[in-house]
Write an enzyme that holds these catalytic residues in place. Structure first.
Site, mmCIF file in Angstrom:
data_model
loop_
_atom_site.group_PDB
_atom_site.id
_atom_site.type_symbol
_atom_site.label_atom_id
_atom_site.label_comp_id
_atom_site.label_asym_id
_atom_site.label_seq_id
_atom_site.Cartn_x
_atom_site.Cartn_y
_atom_site.Cartn_z
ATOM 1 N N GLU A 191 0.752 -1.293 -0.183
ATOM 2 C CA GLU A 191 -0.120 0.080 0.172
ATOM 3 C C GLU A 191 0.811 1.437 -0.061
ATOM 4 O OE1 GLU A 191 -2.830 0.095 3.273
ATOM 5 O OE2 GLU A 191 -3.542 -1.797 2.690
ATOM 6 N N GLU A 340 -5.638 -8.187 1.091
ATOM 7 C CA GLU A 340 -6.093 -7.770 2.304
ATOM 8 C C GLU A 340 -7.564 -7.452 1.986
ATOM 9 O OE1 GLU A 340 -4.195 -4.905 4.625
ATOM 10 O OE2 GLU A 340 -2.214 -5.642 3.885
HETATM 11 O O1 IFM Z 1 -3.099 -2.951 9.339
HETATM 12 C C1 IFM Z 1 -3.472 -2.634 8.138
HETATM 13 C C2 IFM Z 1 -2.162 -3.223 7.294
HETATM 14 O O2 IFM Z 1 -0.989 -2.879 7.835
HETATM 15 C C3 IFM Z 1 -2.191 -2.637 5.983
HETATM 16 N N1 IFM Z 1 -3.709 -2.736 5.408
HETATM 17 C C4 IFM Z 1 -4.858 -2.093 6.092
HETATM 18 C C5 IFM Z 1 -4.818 -2.836 7.404
HETATM 19 C C6 IFM Z 1 -5.815 -2.211 8.375
HETATM 20 O O3 IFM Z 1 -5.942 -0.967 8.506
#
Ligand code: IFM
Length: 433
Positions: A191, A340
């Site tokens: 990200e 994710e």
């Molecule tokens: O915890 C984070 C992760 O590190 C990166 N993506 C979003 C998640 C939730 O905020």
């Protein structure tokens, strides 16, 4: 498709493609414990402030349910989940839950604690991690940078240093030379736009800047880091699959018919979801989508949250957003992994439905031609949620941060059924999910 007596209710079989990857994700700093990097240093300096500010940042319900947000220790990652020592046990849990894949990150500050000096013991540790996963029949997806920098690099300006790309690709090539025999899937950066937004625009994360020139520099340096390491990884391991994980927001105009809101939605969509993909064009073997947010763009106010059921963090739960995001991926003609998707849900009252509803829309995207090949719930374990600390509970597995005891949540068993059956049956009411 089967229809019940009520014509508005039907039962749909949601079957995923053969060899679909099912799993969960973690990141080193959030679960391992004992890390020494830009974040661990920042936490020490900011924990008291964050605890004091909690009163202004959260609503009454959140403050009543998560009083730990008022304690400074909530904001110190410390031992985290002690996953560094307990990884094998944690992977046994993942195995029991039917996961056939797992995404985790390697901690750069362990591998290269001093500039150009690579730690053999750290490599050995991650070799054990990878061997353990493979012995359990779990395919590893390895992230090389999940936001944390070694301190020597932090002192040199971190992501803002124009040599960031070269440092990163040197580290990446070392890791892949040493560990390439155990992993095929490499996610260079996690990200990038979350870091650009939260650390360089909002000033909330280290190094807490609000500076458009820093934003431009970091966009440039991170995309260069990805491209250089893409080439390096392929040089060392020609069969490797390399990508970066992209946070993708579902953004709609606040007023559908307002031209200004529509323009604003387009601009934000472009910079949040697309720009990094454009900058790394031709250097991605797959797309890694991470989806959490539905936002409404209103000119000139900015982004606001939609209404509806939310997670403990107040993030709106909007499953169909993942479908719109995935549909946009079709034109790239690359395999897609949802690396994710998850929510903070301490009492586990929303998680099982959250997963099923999102998977329903992932499946719909697949049925319309998007080549989605895997889904990773965030996260396997409750963990350290950056500047929010430990109180948001994202885990399929609950962690007692004092005893380190693990407890599998009921929703994890629901997800396990989906993983094991490569799908599920869903009662759909007028498609309003
Ligand atoms: O915890 C984070 C992760 O590190 C990166 N993506 C979003 C998640 C939730 O905020």
């Amino acid at each position: 498709m089967q229809f019940s007596g009520d014509k508005h209710i039907k039962k749909e079989k949601i079957a995923f493609p053969k060899n679909f990857f099912w799993g969960a994700a973690t990141s080193s700093h959030q679960v391992e414990g004992g890390t020494h990097n830009n974040w661990s240093e920042w936490e020490k300096k900011n924990a008291n402030r964050l605890a004091k500010e909690a009163g202004d940042n959260w609503n009454l319900w959140q403050k009543a349910h998560f009083p730990e947000m008022f304690e400074a220790k909530n904001y110190i990652s410390g031992k985290a989940c002690d996953h560094f020592n307990r990884f094998s046990n944690d992977f046994s849990i993942a195995k029991k839950l039917g996961h056939n894949a797992h995404r985790f990150s390697i901690e750069w500050s362990r591998i290269e604690p001093k500039e150009g000096v690579f730690d053999k013991k750290a490599i050995e540790h991650y070799k054990q991690v990878l061997r353990d996963l493979r012995a359990k029949g779990i395919t590893p997806f390895v992230t090389l940078w999940h936001w944390t920098n070694p301190l020597w690099l932090t002192e040199m300006g971190g992501e803002e240093n124009r040599k960031f790309g070269r440092y990163f690709s040197r580290y990446a090539s070392h890791v892949v030379r040493e560990l390439g025999a155990y992993a095929d899937f490499w996610i260079t950066l996690n990200e990038p736009t979350s870091v650009i937004g939260s650390a360089y625009m909002k000033g909330a994360w280290p190094p807490q800047k609000k500076d458009i020139f820093s934003v431009i520099r970091v966009f440039k340096n991170l995309s260069r880091a990805h491209k250089l390491s893409y080439d390096e990884i392929h040089r060392i391991q020609p069969t490797a699959k390399v990508g970066f994980s992209n946070i993708s927001m579902y953004i709609e105009p606040f007023h559908r018919f307002s031209p200004l809101d529509r323009i604003m939605a387009r601009i934000v969509r472009h910079f949040a979801n697309k720009e990094f993909l454009n900058l790394t064009h031709g250097k991605n073997d797959f797309l890694a989508v991470q989806y959490y947010f539905h936002k409404l763009a209103k000119f000139p106010r900015g982004l606001s949250d939609g209404s509806g059921i939310t997670s403990d963090l107040g993030w709106e739960i909007c499953p169909k957003g993942i479908y719109y995001i995935l549909k946009k991926m079709k034109k790239y003609n690359l395999p897609v992994y949802v690396t994710e998707n998850g929510l903070a849900d301490a009492d586990d009252s929303r998680r099982a439905a959250f997963i099923k509803n999102h998977l329903y829309w992932v499946h719909k995207a697949i049925s319309e031609g998007v080549d989605v090949r895997g889904y990773f719930y965030w996260s396997l374990l409750d963990n350290f949620e950056w500047d929010k600390g430990f109180w948001p509970r994202f885990g399929l597995v609950e962690v007692d941060f004092l005893t380190m005891e693990r407890k599998i949540r009921p929703s994890a068993w629901e997800y396990a059924k989906i993983c094991k059956n490569n799908g599920f049956e869903m009662i759909v009411k007028n498609r309003h999910i």
